[in-house]
Design an enzyme around this catalytic site. Sequence first.
Site, PDB file in Angstrom:
ATOM      1  N   GLU A 194      -2.053   4.696  13.923  1.00 60.88           N
ATOM      2  CA  GLU A 194      -1.520   5.982  13.289  1.00 60.88           C
ATOM      3  C   GLU A 194      -2.119   7.388  14.157  1.00 60.88           C
ATOM      4  OE1 GLU A 194      -1.850   7.980   8.760  1.00 60.88           O
ATOM      5  OE2 GLU A 194      -3.256   6.398   9.390  1.00 60.88           O
ATOM      6  N   HIS A 211      -9.778   1.660  -0.384  1.00 61.52           N
ATOM      7  CA  HIS A 211      -8.309   1.568  -0.375  1.00 61.52           C
ATOM      8  C   HIS A 211      -7.461   0.811  -1.589  1.00 61.52           C
ATOM      9  CE1 HIS A 211      -4.274   0.713   0.910  1.00 61.52           C
ATOM     10  NE2 HIS A 211      -4.346   0.310   2.199  1.00 61.52           N
ATOM     11  N   CYS A 230       0.834  -1.270   0.080  1.00 59.46           N
ATOM     12  CA  CYS A 230       0.002   0.023  -0.098  1.00 59.46           C
ATOM     13  C   CYS A 230       0.994   1.262   0.072  1.00 59.46           C
ATOM     14  CB  CYS A 230      -0.949   0.046   1.079  1.00 59.46           C
ATOM     15  SG  CYS A 230      -2.148  -1.690   1.246  1.00 59.46           S
ATOM     16  N   LYS A 238      -9.749   7.563   2.060  1.00 58.40           N
ATOM     17  CA  LYS A 238     -10.239   6.174   1.752  1.00 58.40           C
ATOM     18  C   LYS A 238     -11.598   6.023   2.192  1.00 58.40           C
ATOM     19  CE  LYS A 238      -5.743   3.763   2.340  1.00 58.40           C
ATOM     20  NZ  LYS A 238      -4.764   5.002   2.490  1.00 58.40           N
ATOM     21  N   HIS A 256      -3.365   7.745   6.712  1.00 60.37           N
ATOM     22  CA  HIS A 256      -3.432   6.311   5.937  1.00 60.37           C
ATOM     23  C   HIS A 256      -4.858   5.900   6.037  1.00 60.37           C
ATOM     24  CE1 HIS A 256      -2.097   3.163   3.748  1.00 60.37           C
ATOM     25  NE2 HIS A 256      -2.141   2.033   4.679  1.00 60.37           N
ATOM     26  N   PHE A 309       1.659  -3.258   3.893  1.00 60.30           N
ATOM     27  CA  PHE A 309       2.122  -4.613   4.630  1.00 60.30           C
ATOM     28  C   PHE A 309       3.549  -4.871   4.185  1.00 60.30           C
ATOM     29  CE2 PHE A 309      -2.351  -7.339   3.934  1.00 60.30           C
ATOM     30  CZ  PHE A 309      -2.985  -6.311   4.869  1.00 60.30           C
TER      31      PHE A 309
END
Length: 414
Positions: A315, A341, A164, A336, A304, A400
């Site tokens: 976060e 996403h 991502c 998002k 994010h 990831f």
Amino acid sequence: MSRRRVVVTGIGTVCPIGNTADEFLKGLQEGRNGIGKITKFDTTNFDTKIAFEVKNLDLDKYIDKKAAKRMDPYTHFAVASSVMAKEDSGLDLEKINLERSGVVFGSGIGGMDTFETQHSVYLEGGPKRVSPFFVPMMISDIAAGQISIRYGLKGPNYATTSACATSSHAIADAFMLIQRGSADIMFTGGAEAAISPMAVAGFNSARALSTQNENYLTACRPFDKNRDGFIMGEGAGTIVIEELEHAKARGARIYAEIVGIGLSADAYHLTAPAPNGEGAVRSMREALRDAGVNPEEVDHLNAHGTSTELNDKNETMAIKTVFGGHAYKMNVNSVKSMTGHLLGAAGAVEAIASALAIYHGFIPPTINYSEPDPDCDLNYTPNKAIEKKIKYSLSNTFGFGGHNASILFKKFEG
């Protein structure tokens, strides 16, 4: 030696809330919701039946039919957004040095649709039925190659793949190439088209996706107490970035300046963020250090913000660690909530959102926010965009594998 300055001069995007930069801007300002039921395959046996799909893209405007048949959908999105960005930038290819113009463009997964389709062909008909275009359609670097070929861009040309964080890494690399003097113009960003049976099945097995299928319109709710997982999106974002003097010499419109990048690794877990957002703390601090900007100078943070418990909580903790009391004064938001996403394309599309926010003076909202989570207690700009002059906007992307990238944009001041 002074560093070369880098500015954003062209924007193009294909995403669930708009297939042009203007549509995307309007979608951000309206808090448009791009979610819907999955139409690409039969979801009867799937736990998740919802996604943020690209809708009504007129591909013929960007790619001829014969060429399109030899591209995966992720490359369709990449090329279309790059055509838009090139046109938006006003670049005259006959007047620039193509050997000093390049492409860094990524995809987290690449040609997932092509792989699944050709694997079915192989199972049904054997190896001789597999398309000779299978490999060049599938590989995750081919979008960068296609953009380079289309415009004859002969400078640096490659792809990034970091889940991502992919397209934020692409932008960071392109920024550094211009800054160090290896190029004057770069097309950069990312694309993804992975709303497919295997991808959804895999994320469902990992219990990463929301299953709020009946209440799908509010299923993607970053930082809200009732979130239950992320929701996949698809699309692409391309920005044209340029050395400042080069851009000024041709009278280019400048959306924003890129002034700092921060890259770090969690070195912790395959999918979970490091405790307390420790890796995110370092990427944000490095972006600020790189730019020579104090935390209290940042007006806006594009989070994010995945709508997952671990990301949103960690976060938020990371933002408070970096910004202290100022964390409660600045506006935070998650694009998002509107686009889903976009995986490898997320960083590019959200970088575009930050540049547009600076240029037009507004904060995009975090929609579907209704019940605060005690662990997520910042100003997430709930539900409605607000007008605000922005000098600095920081955009976060985490992937990831523990990949973290933060990009700091600044309002251009001549």
